[in-house]
Enzyme design. Structure first.
Site, mmCIF file in Angstrom:
data_model
loop_
_atom_site.group_PDB
_atom_site.id
_atom_site.type_symbol
_atom_site.label_atom_id
_atom_site.label_comp_id
_atom_site.label_asym_id
_atom_site.label_seq_id
_atom_site.Cartn_x
_atom_site.Cartn_y
_atom_site.Cartn_z
ATOM 1 N N GLY A 107 0.846 -0.974 0.173
ATOM 2 C CA GLY A 107 -0.179 0.063 -0.460
ATOM 3 C C GLY A 107 0.955 1.504 -0.266
ATOM 4 O O GLY A 107 1.970 1.113 0.047
ATOM 5 N N ASN A 258 1.497 5.702 6.028
ATOM 6 C CA ASN A 258 0.806 4.181 5.068
ATOM 7 C C ASN A 258 -0.720 4.798 5.117
ATOM 8 O O ASN A 258 -1.321 5.394 6.070
ATOM 9 C CB ASN A 258 1.626 3.632 5.280
ATOM 10 C CG ASN A 258 0.798 3.125 7.193
ATOM 11 O OD1 ASN A 258 0.358 4.293 8.313
ATOM 12 N ND2 ASN A 258 0.831 1.716 7.581
ATOM 13 N N PRO A 259 -1.496 3.132 4.370
ATOM 14 C CA PRO A 259 -2.692 3.503 3.936
ATOM 15 C C PRO A 259 -3.447 3.669 5.528
ATOM 16 O O PRO A 259 -4.882 4.442 5.633
ATOM 17 C CB PRO A 259 -2.954 2.576 3.581
ATOM 18 C CG PRO A 259 -2.126 2.627 2.386
ATOM 19 C CD PRO A 259 -0.696 2.513 3.123
ATOM 20 N N CYS A 260 -2.832 3.652 6.389
ATOM 21 C CA CYS A 260 -3.891 3.196 7.716
ATOM 22 C C CYS A 260 -3.626 3.491 8.709
ATOM 23 O O CYS A 260 -4.730 3.948 9.934
ATOM 24 C CB CYS A 260 -3.453 1.264 8.462
ATOM 25 S SG CYS A 260 -3.910 -0.016 7.462
ATOM 26 N N GLY A 261 -2.643 4.566 8.781
ATOM 27 C CA GLY A 261 -2.617 5.602 8.962
ATOM 28 C C GLY A 261 -1.692 5.410 10.554
ATOM 29 O O GLY A 261 -1.368 6.974 11.577
ATOM 30 N N GLU A 262 -1.053 4.706 10.992
ATOM 31 C CA GLU A 262 -0.456 4.190 11.969
ATOM 32 C C GLU A 262 1.056 3.817 11.821
ATOM 33 O O GLU A 262 1.198 4.378 12.800
ATOM 34 C CB GLU A 262 -1.109 3.469 12.656
ATOM 35 C CG GLU A 262 -0.229 1.494 12.189
ATOM 36 C CD GLU A 262 -0.760 1.371 11.066
ATOM 37 O OE1 GLU A 262 0.169 0.154 10.246
ATOM 38 O OE2 GLU A 262 -1.546 1.887 10.129
#
Length: 370
Positions: A107, A258-262
């Site tokens: 991602g 990253n796409p999950c934001g973490e």
């Protein structure tokens, strides 16, 4: 009696087989494959194999799917794009890099704040810019195409700074079920903006040193929160705080996640992830005939060193979609070692989730990991 390894629930078995194993592999086969691919030597192989089979530590899904597998995919879950420059050549170059990254299973996140706002004059063409949200559509279409062709659904994160002139359009861009469906979106929140919200001040939207608009900060903050409440988008990234807290602040600037934001990452940065399963360290001894439950810190300490060595080897042995990603990962050797089963483990020890006793125990656990 044959020992059965891996998940016990049928749905977990099905998902693990579908997403993380090679064709025909059992859970045991997959863990042996991974252990062999990340080992230092035979002794290390035996340590890692035992840890993985007991599920005391599980690398992220991409590591399990990639290491030692016949198909050519990356072991890194997510990446952040190189810096998007305000030119068509740069945008299309980064779109091509994104396609290659997603094709190998990664991602990717982008900061679109460097693109000029909608309607801005383009002197070389004597035309008007369509703005960053419009250009996000290119990446959205690429992700849809890669997702339909690949084994793993594509994932993207789009970030726009809160002081960008197009921020109001960006906040509402996903207030429907059809636009930018391959993106999570987050607003990059600055310290100046939060100060303006707290003190109810006016706030400038700027690009390239020019002020485009002045708005009341509280109204913009309310727009963000209202959209998040109604549509679960956008998220917020406290981007100034992220950079202040970054251990590598002196060597890089972070603008996206990253796409999950973490996982905040620099340009071409990648996240290598894995989790210690805390439930596996909850043990029991018998005192005067009475079972006493305790957390085995020493067992966790014992596992950390071989896990770190194994994960570090992934950095050198995996496939990278882009040469720039390889250089970034091997120069800085980032890895994210987290924990899972936190609530289950704490409650098994008798601590109510979120209670002071629970948090004190968790702080002790994370001190061991750190």
């Amino acid at each position: 009696m044959t020992t059965e390894y891996g998940p016990s629930l049928n749905v977990s078995k099905e998902i693990h087989a579908m997403k993380y194993r090679s064709k025909g592999e059992s859970f045991k086969d997959a863990m042996i494959r991974v252990a062999d691919a990340v080992k230092d030597n035979e002794e290390h192989y035996l340590q890692i194999k035992e840890i993985l089979l007991d599920q005391r530590f599980l690398p992220a899904g991409r590591v399990q799917a990639a290491m030692g597998a016949p198909r050519e995919v990356t072991a890194f879950n997510c990446f952040v794009s190189g810096t998007l420059e305000d030119s068509m050549d740069s945008i299309m170059d980064k779109a091509a890099e994104a396609a290659q990254t997603m094709r190998l299973g990664g991602g990717i996140g982008y900061d679109f704040s460097s693109l000029r706002p909608r309607g801005d004059h383009i002197a070389s063409l004597d035309s008007r810019s369509s703005g960053p949200i419009s250009f996000m559509g290119i990446f959205d279409a690429i992700c849809k195409t890669i997702a339909s062709a690949g084994h793993r659904r594509g994932a993207q994160m789009g970030v726009l700074r809160v002081d960008h002139p197009d921020i109001e359009e960006f906040i509402k861009a996903k207030n429907n079920s059809t636009t930018l469906t391959q993106f999570n979106v987050s607003v990059g929140i600055t310290d100046d903006f939060m100060d303006a919200v707290i003190n109810d001040k006016m706030f400038d939207l700027r690009f390239g040193g020019r002020r485009y608009k002045t708005i009341r900060a509280k109204h913009l903050w309310d727009e963000i929160l209202r959209s998040t409440f109604d549509w679960a988008e956008p998220g917020v990234l406290f981007i100034d705080t992220i950079n202040k807290k970054n251990n590598l602040w002196y060597a890089e600037t972070i603008a996206a996640t990253n796409p999950c934001g973490e996982q905040p990452l620099p340009p071409y940065g990648a996240c290598l992830l894995g989790s210690f399963n805390l439930t596996k360290y909850v043990k029991e001894w018998i005192t005067e005939g009475i079972p006493v439950t305790y957390f085995d810190d020493e067992a966790l300490k014992h596992d950390i060193a071989p896990v770190v060595r194994a994960m570090d080897n992934v950095i050198d042995r995996t496939v990278y979609p882009l040469e720039a990603q390889r250089r970034e990962a091997q120069n800085k050797r980032r890895m994210g070692l987290g924990v899972t089963g936190v609530a289950n483990a704490g409650e098994a020890l008798g601590y109510e989730y979120g209670s002071p006793e629970f948090l004190e125990w968790l702080e002790e656990v994370m001190s061991v990991v750190r």
